[in-house]
Design an enzyme around this catalytic site. Structure first.
Site, PDB file in Angstrom:
ATOM      1  N   ASP A  50      74.586  29.453  68.612  1.00  0.00           N
ATOM      2  CA  ASP A  50      74.996  30.070  67.347  1.00  0.00           C
ATOM      3  C   ASP A  50      76.315  29.457  66.895  1.00  0.00           C
ATOM      4  O   ASP A  50      77.359  30.092  66.945  1.00  0.00           O
ATOM      5  CB  ASP A  50      75.135  31.584  67.617  1.00  0.00           C
ATOM      6  CG  ASP A  50      75.163  32.423  66.349  1.00  0.00           C
ATOM      7  OD1 ASP A  50      74.970  31.870  65.264  1.00  0.00           O
ATOM      8  OD2 ASP A  50      75.375  33.639  66.476  1.00  0.00           O
ATOM      9  N   GLU A 135      70.741  29.020  56.347  1.00  0.00           N
ATOM     10  CA  GLU A 135      70.756  30.253  55.544  1.00  0.00           C
ATOM     11  C   GLU A 135      70.863  29.962  54.050  1.00  0.00           C
ATOM     12  O   GLU A 135      71.636  29.103  53.613  1.00  0.00           O
ATOM     13  CB  GLU A 135      71.952  31.109  56.005  1.00  0.00           C
ATOM     14  CG  GLU A 135      71.968  32.500  55.415  1.00  0.00           C
ATOM     15  CD  GLU A 135      72.879  33.448  56.214  1.00  0.00           C
ATOM     16  OE1 GLU A 135      73.105  33.205  57.418  1.00  0.00           O
ATOM     17  OE2 GLU A 135      73.358  34.415  55.625  1.00  0.00           O
ATOM     18  N   LYS A 171      66.920  31.127  56.686  1.00  0.00           N
ATOM     19  CA  LYS A 171      67.570  32.391  57.039  1.00  0.00           C
ATOM     20  C   LYS A 171      67.874  33.181  55.768  1.00  0.00           C
ATOM     21  O   LYS A 171      68.526  32.654  54.849  1.00  0.00           O
ATOM     22  CB  LYS A 171      68.881  32.048  57.762  1.00  0.00           C
ATOM     23  CG  LYS A 171      69.221  32.940  58.894  1.00  0.00           C
ATOM     24  CD  LYS A 171      70.336  32.318  59.690  1.00  0.00           C
ATOM     25  CE  LYS A 171      71.285  33.372  60.139  1.00  0.00           C
ATOM     26  NZ  LYS A 171      72.411  32.787  60.855  1.00  0.00           N
ATOM     27  N   THR A 195      67.906  37.838  58.705  1.00  0.00           N
ATOM     28  CA  THR A 195      69.171  38.138  59.386  1.00  0.00           C
ATOM     29  C   THR A 195      69.817  39.395  58.817  1.00  0.00           C
ATOM     30  O   THR A 195      69.270  40.051  57.935  1.00  0.00           O
ATOM     31  CB  THR A 195      70.111  36.911  59.294  1.00  0.00           C
ATOM     32  OG1 THR A 195      71.230  37.116  60.148  1.00  0.00           O
ATOM     33  CG2 THR A 195      70.594  36.664  57.883  1.00  0.00           C
ATOM     34  N   PHE A 217      71.800  42.586  64.729  1.00  0.00           N
ATOM     35  CA  PHE A 217      73.219  42.370  65.061  1.00  0.00           C
ATOM     36  C   PHE A 217      73.735  43.484  65.974  1.00  0.00           C
ATOM     37  O   PHE A 217      74.469  44.384  65.530  1.00  0.00           O
ATOM     38  CB  PHE A 217      74.054  42.352  63.773  1.00  0.00           C
ATOM     39  CG  PHE A 217      74.071  41.041  63.024  1.00  0.00           C
ATOM     40  CD1 PHE A 217      72.988  40.176  63.060  1.00  0.00           C
ATOM     41  CD2 PHE A 217      75.178  40.675  62.266  1.00  0.00           C
ATOM     42  CE1 PHE A 217      72.997  38.967  62.363  1.00  0.00           C
ATOM     43  CE2 PHE A 217      75.207  39.465  61.571  1.00  0.00           C
ATOM     44  CZ  PHE A 217      74.114  38.612  61.617  1.00  0.00           C
TER      45      PHE A 217
END
Ligand code: I22
Ligand code: G3H
Length: 288
Positions: A50, A135, A171, A195, A217
């Site tokens: 990440d 993203e 994303k 996400t 998350f």
């Protein structure tokens, strides 16, 4: 700081990998202790790194334990602003590309940003064998049509650079509009990483509409509960982020959804100095 993000740079997905490299491992800057923790995690799950820091990605990819990578707008802007010649070259190429291909000023900035994100993704694709996530501008999270336009353009830029869509996860924030856009993209063979998943309803809707992968998350869920309760230390099993991810993952397994559950934003449940909590947390989600 060469490492743009803290040591917690891995997300673990719940799909067992068939892509994991079995090639020879070369030891670089990854310490033996870190590699041993990673090996434990990799025995349970697929690991996605990440960060957008190419040096870090290369070091960890060479362990053979990391197969996938995920970026976000922060990592792309860190690359663009780093001043490091490697990223300056990606940035200059993006600007030149946008100058050549866009007409209006707005289009120029958007196109340059998308091209920079793709240039970084293409560089990452040379280091890992699996998925790379890129993203769509999160400011479009409530605009389905613009999300679709930018997602398709990101895929076109990847394909123009010789990277097939099968390597890329687009994303998108798991808002209602993001989920509606994802449904169309998935039907075009554009796989999506939904996400900013903080709640069970988002996870269920993303799976029901056909997302390839979600990124819950747990760390931010934990932050919220810490603030709400004033309680700072949680046992990994009871960490509210872990509990939430376990519920999402169990739902997918119980009802046969093949959407991958890839929690990001992990934190040590018991706080700083308890880095192994992340392994406990991964176990506690039922993530095997
Ligand atoms: O969503 C994904 C993975 O798909 C991540 O890249 C995600 O953006 C990052 O892990 C988070 O932004 C990090 O969150 P946090 O550690 O700041 O809470
Ligand atoms: O995919 C995740 C988001 O881009 C996270 O953004 P943020 O760190 O600015 O909240």
């Amino acid at each position: 700081n060469r490492h743009w993000v803290g040591p917690q740079v891995f997300t673990g997905s719940c799909a067992h990998t068939s892509q994991r490299s079995s090639g020879p491992r070369s030891r670089t800057a990854v310490t033996a202790a870190a590699e041993s923790c990673l090996a434990q995690l990799a025995s349970m799950t697929t690991l996605s790194i990440d960060t957008g820091d190419l040096t870090v990605i290369k070091e960890y990819a060479e362990t053979g334990l990391i197969t996938d990578a995920t970026t976000n707008p922060l990592f792309v802007s860190q690359a663009g602003l780093s001043g490091d010649p490697v990223y300056v070259a990606l940035l200059e190429d993006a600007i030149a590309y946008a100058r050549k291909s866009s007409t209006k000023e707005d289009d120029f900035v958007e196109l340059a940003m998308d091209k920079l994100a793709v240039n970084l993704g293409v560089a990452i694709s040379k280091l890992v064998s699996g998925y790379i996530s890129t993203e769509v501008d999160p400011r479009l999270s409530f605009n389905k049509e613009e999300t679709l336009r930018r997602a398709r353009r990101i895929i076109a830029l990847y394909e123009e650079a010789g990277i097939p869509r099968s390597r890329v996860l687009i994303k998108l924030a798991a808002t209602w509009e993001g989920i509606a856009a994802m449904k169309e993209l998935e039907s075009e063979g554009i796989t999506c990483n939904m996400t900013l998943v903080f709640g069970f309803a988002q996870a269920v809707a993303a799976a029901q509409y056909g997302a390839r992968l979600i990124s819950p998350f747990p760390g931010r869920i934990l932050d919220f509960h810490k603030k709400l309760s004033g309680k700072d230390i949680w046992e990994p099993e009871k960490d509210p982020g872990v509990v939430a991810v376990r519920r999402m993952y169990s739902y997918y397994k119980r009802y046969g959804y093949d959407t991958i559950c890839m929690p990001a934003s992990w934190r040590p449940s018991r706080g700083a100095g308890h880095d192994l909590d992340e392994i406990e947390a991964a176990r506690a989600t039922g993530n095997r």
